[in-house]
Write a protein that holds these residues in place. Sequence first.
Motif, PDB file in Angstrom:
ATOM      1  N   LEU A 143      30.675  -1.910 -21.303  1.00 53.98           N
ATOM      2  CA  LEU A 143      31.477  -0.813 -20.789  1.00 53.98           C
ATOM      3  C   LEU A 143      31.417  -0.811 -19.270  1.00 53.98           C
ATOM      4  N   PRO A 144      32.452  -0.278 -18.610  1.00 50.02           N
ATOM      5  CA  PRO A 144      32.396  -0.219 -17.150  1.00 50.02           C
ATOM      6  C   PRO A 144      31.201   0.596 -16.690  1.00 50.02           C
ATOM      7  N   ASP A 145      30.530   0.089 -15.666  1.00 54.00           N
ATOM      8  CA  ASP A 145      29.370   0.788 -15.105  1.00 54.00           C
ATOM      9  C   ASP A 145      29.881   1.873 -14.177  1.00 54.00           C
ATOM     10  N   ASP A 146      29.682   3.129 -14.571  1.00 55.57           N
ATOM     11  CA  ASP A 146      30.191   4.227 -13.760  1.00 55.57           C
ATOM     12  C   ASP A 146      29.110   4.836 -12.871  1.00 55.57           C
ATOM     13  N   SER A 147      27.955   4.129 -12.750  1.00 56.45           N
ATOM     14  CA  SER A 147      26.903   4.672 -11.887  1.00 56.45           C
ATOM     15  C   SER A 147      27.214   4.420 -10.421  1.00 56.45           C
ATOM     16  N   GLY A 148      28.060   3.430 -10.131  1.00 51.16           N
ATOM     17  CA  GLY A 148      28.498   3.167  -8.761  1.00 51.16           C
ATOM     18  C   GLY A 148      27.348   3.075  -7.799  1.00 51.16           C
ATOM     19  N   ASP A 149      27.447   3.785  -6.718  1.00 50.33           N
ATOM     20  CA  ASP A 149      26.410   3.794  -5.700  1.00 50.33           C
ATOM     21  C   ASP A 149      25.538   5.033  -5.814  1.00 50.33           C
ATOM     22  N   LEU A 150      25.418   5.588  -7.001  1.00 50.62           N
ATOM     23  CA  LEU A 150      24.603   6.780  -7.196  1.00 50.62           C
ATOM     24  C   LEU A 150      23.127   6.439  -7.005  1.00 50.62           C
ATOM     25  N   SER A 151      22.408   7.363  -6.411  1.00 52.79           N
ATOM     26  CA  SER A 151      20.965   7.189  -6.330  1.00 52.79           C
ATOM     27  C   SER A 151      20.389   7.589  -7.681  1.00 52.79           C
ATOM     28  N   PRO A 152      19.178   7.125  -8.003  1.00 55.34           N
ATOM     29  CA  PRO A 152      18.612   7.444  -9.319  1.00 55.34           C
ATOM     30  C   PRO A 152      18.565   8.941  -9.627  1.00 55.34           C
ATOM     31  N   ASP A 153      18.339   9.786  -8.623  1.00 61.05           N
ATOM     32  CA  ASP A 153      18.281  11.220  -8.923  1.00 61.05           C
ATOM     33  C   ASP A 153      19.657  11.825  -9.190  1.00 61.05           C
ATOM     34  N   GLN A 154      20.718  11.067  -8.947  1.00 62.86           N
ATOM     35  CA  GLN A 154      22.074  11.539  -9.237  1.00 62.86           C
ATOM     36  C   GLN A 154      22.600  10.991 -10.559  1.00 62.86           C
ATOM     37  N   MET A 155      21.876  10.061 -11.189  1.00 64.59           N
ATOM     38  CA  MET A 155      22.334   9.444 -12.435  1.00 64.59           C
ATOM     39  C   MET A 155      21.945  10.290 -13.637  1.00 64.59           C
ATOM     40  N   THR A 156      22.737  10.150 -14.675  1.00 61.64           N
ATOM     41  CA  THR A 156      22.394  10.785 -15.945  1.00 61.64           C
ATOM     42  C   THR A 156      21.300   9.966 -16.608  1.00 61.64           C
ATOM     43  N   LEU A 157      20.669  10.536 -17.610  1.00 60.32           N
ATOM     44  CA  LEU A 157      19.612   9.814 -18.307  1.00 60.32           C
ATOM     45  C   LEU A 157      20.130   8.508 -18.931  1.00 60.32           C
ATOM     46  N   PRO A 158      21.304   8.508 -19.599  1.00 60.15           N
ATOM     47  CA  PRO A 158      21.817   7.236 -20.118  1.00 60.15           C
ATOM     48  C   PRO A 158      22.084   6.208 -19.000  1.00 60.15           C
ATOM     49  N   GLN A 159      22.549   6.667 -17.836  1.00 63.46           N
ATOM     50  CA  GLN A 159      22.765   5.742 -16.716  1.00 63.46           C
ATOM     51  C   GLN A 159      21.442   5.182 -16.219  1.00 63.46           C
ATOM     52  N   LEU A 160      20.421   6.029 -16.143  1.00 62.93           N
ATOM     53  CA  LEU A 160      19.098   5.555 -15.733  1.00 62.93           C
ATOM     54  C   LEU A 160      18.566   4.513 -16.709  1.00 62.93           C
ATOM     55  N   LEU A 161      18.708   4.799 -18.005  1.00 62.38           N
ATOM     56  CA  LEU A 161      18.243   3.867 -19.024  1.00 62.38           C
ATOM     57  C   LEU A 161      18.999   2.552 -18.938  1.00 62.38           C
ATOM     58  N   GLU A 162      20.300   2.622 -18.773  1.00 61.20           N
ATOM     59  CA  GLU A 162      21.122   1.413 -18.685  1.00 61.20           C
ATOM     60  C   GLU A 162      20.714   0.574 -17.477  1.00 61.20           C
ATOM     61  N   ARG A 163      20.513   1.224 -16.342  1.00 61.10           N
ATOM     62  CA  ARG A 163      20.114   0.515 -15.117  1.00 61.10           C
ATOM     63  C   ARG A 163      18.732  -0.099 -15.293  1.00 61.10           C
TER      64      ARG A 163
END
Length: 145
Positions: free
Chosen positions: A18-38
Amino acid sequence: MPQNWTPAEMPTETAAGLPDDSGDLSPDQMTLPQLLERYAMLRDTVQGLEAEKEELGALIKQALAAGESAETELYRAELKVSRRVEYPLDRFREVFGDAAALEAASIDRRKAEALARAGDLDGQRLKNLAVSKEIQVLRLVPKTF
């Protein structure tokens, strides 16, 4: 007309495709699924790099052991040999008995040497029992300019 792009402009995908929608987010701005994916992506990348590094290192060590030499602009490869003392369990047990073998083998060689220093084992017999093993380690030596 071909489209001009750089790798930074290419859309990235997650491990699920799936497209990575975390972009240039810092870890404290990511959702838990985004953190796990990263995290999973970084772990998989590091593991892949470690496996490749080990494979390349083995090939380089093999070539260096055969007498070849290798260097880059920045580094020269060399083999460093180090020795490790071990006590074969079966022989240790024959010489010092089951109780000493169990006590020393369940810890490490330092425990056996500590027992010898304490007088619980004959230090000379322990020294005669020792087996030294060599291992080769690949070192990158920085070249000085």
